[in-house]
Design an enzyme around this catalytic site. Sequence first.
Site, PDB file in Angstrom:
ATOM      1  N   CYS A  60       0.829  -1.201   0.000  1.00  0.00           N
ATOM      2  CA  CYS A  60       0.000   0.000   0.000  1.00  0.00           C
ATOM      3  C   CYS A  60       0.865   1.252   0.000  1.00  0.00           C
ATOM      4  O   CYS A  60       0.595   2.218  -0.737  1.00  0.00           O
ATOM      5  CB  CYS A  60      -0.929  -0.007   1.208  1.00  0.00           C
ATOM      6  SG  CYS A  60      -2.034   1.425   1.305  1.00  0.00           S
ATOM      7  N   CYS A 110      -6.172  -4.107   7.263  1.00  0.00           N
ATOM      8  CA  CYS A 110      -7.365  -3.277   7.138  1.00  0.00           C
ATOM      9  C   CYS A 110      -8.458  -3.930   6.301  1.00  0.00           C
ATOM     10  O   CYS A 110      -9.653  -3.711   6.557  1.00  0.00           O
ATOM     11  CB  CYS A 110      -7.014  -1.901   6.578  1.00  0.00           C
ATOM     12  SG  CYS A 110      -6.382  -1.918   4.888  1.00  0.00           S
TER      13      CYS A 110
END
Length: 388
Positions: free
Chosen positions: A102, A199
């Site tokens: 990410c 997440c």
Amino acid sequence: MARVAVAMSGGVDSAVAAALLVDEGHEVVGITMNLWPIWVPQTGEGSGCCGIGAIDDARSVARHLGIRHYVLNLRSEFEREVIAYFAAEYARGRTPNPCIACNKAIKFDLLLRRALGLEMQALATGHYARVDRGADGRYRLLRAADPQKDQSYVLAGLRQEQLAYLSFPVGASTKAQVRDIARRQGLGVADKPDSQEICFVPDGDYAAVVARFEPEALRAGPIFDLDGARLGEHRGLARYTVGQRRGLGLAGGSRRYVVGIDPGRNALVVGDGAAVRCPELIANEMNWIAIPGLDRARMVGARIRHASTDLPAVIAPAPGGAVTVRFETWPRAAAPGQAIAFYEGDVVLGGGVIDEVRMKGLAAREAATPAGVRSGARTGTISVGGGE
């Protein structure tokens, strides 16, 4: 004073980063990325650091600070660059780090470019790390002041052209100090717990995520020991990582650990605790930060996990820009796909991705039975001779 975009995750760290920059007189704009998986309904609760609840918290902080706040819908990009990568790496028998993916593809690439496109002069985040500039003019990534919260490991992929625009305002503070600042500023997230899970896997069932993208990675298959004897059957390679002991379903005998994952044969290889110690590995996809490149062997501290300690090691150039890492203290359960970062004191020299792993137990078996167990040259997985 500068125009600074702050990546606001909805947590206390990025909220305080924004508050500190406002106090310094900068023109601050908050940006929150909506990264929630497109196939999962969004609710205000349980949406980790990238869903509706996080967006609401970030918006509330921005309103309190009197700064503009924008939401970027990057759900498709996140699915393609991070979640699909995560599943594909597990299908290859590797151990991915989605936070690093990410950072590389989304936060410090796409988001940074969007911020600069809005005529921002810098991008700040709530990461615990520091940036300075060395005497040679190169930007340097440094450990945070708080060793318990230091996140420099997951930032070791940052390039010079990115570091030139980045700011980590909380990197010089401890977590306790950050929460104190948030309370003094009246920020509603002052006591918000830190996110602990991946997440996009808030329920911890990462195998379900892998199944959505790589269903073949959950096929049952054989479990072999280092001599090639079949001991049982696994429930799909994506459910296992190197070093894992629990959940193997092998009754009796001594404790066994996953030593290798062989996607070519859809097999697990297991051994004893000593077999998962790693004297040596090869890392590739190198990114050098404090130095332009590795031109000689040098002693460093090497870290193979965010929560681990540095281990003394000698690194040396290898063909194709790769690096050979020889450990003085052998780490446990190093795995292909994991990130590795190299330190000299507080300075991050650079980092890369583990490609090949030389396990202690594997090396002994290869010397004794060269046609039996062998390490994969490209993936670092382990193949086992013999039939199922």
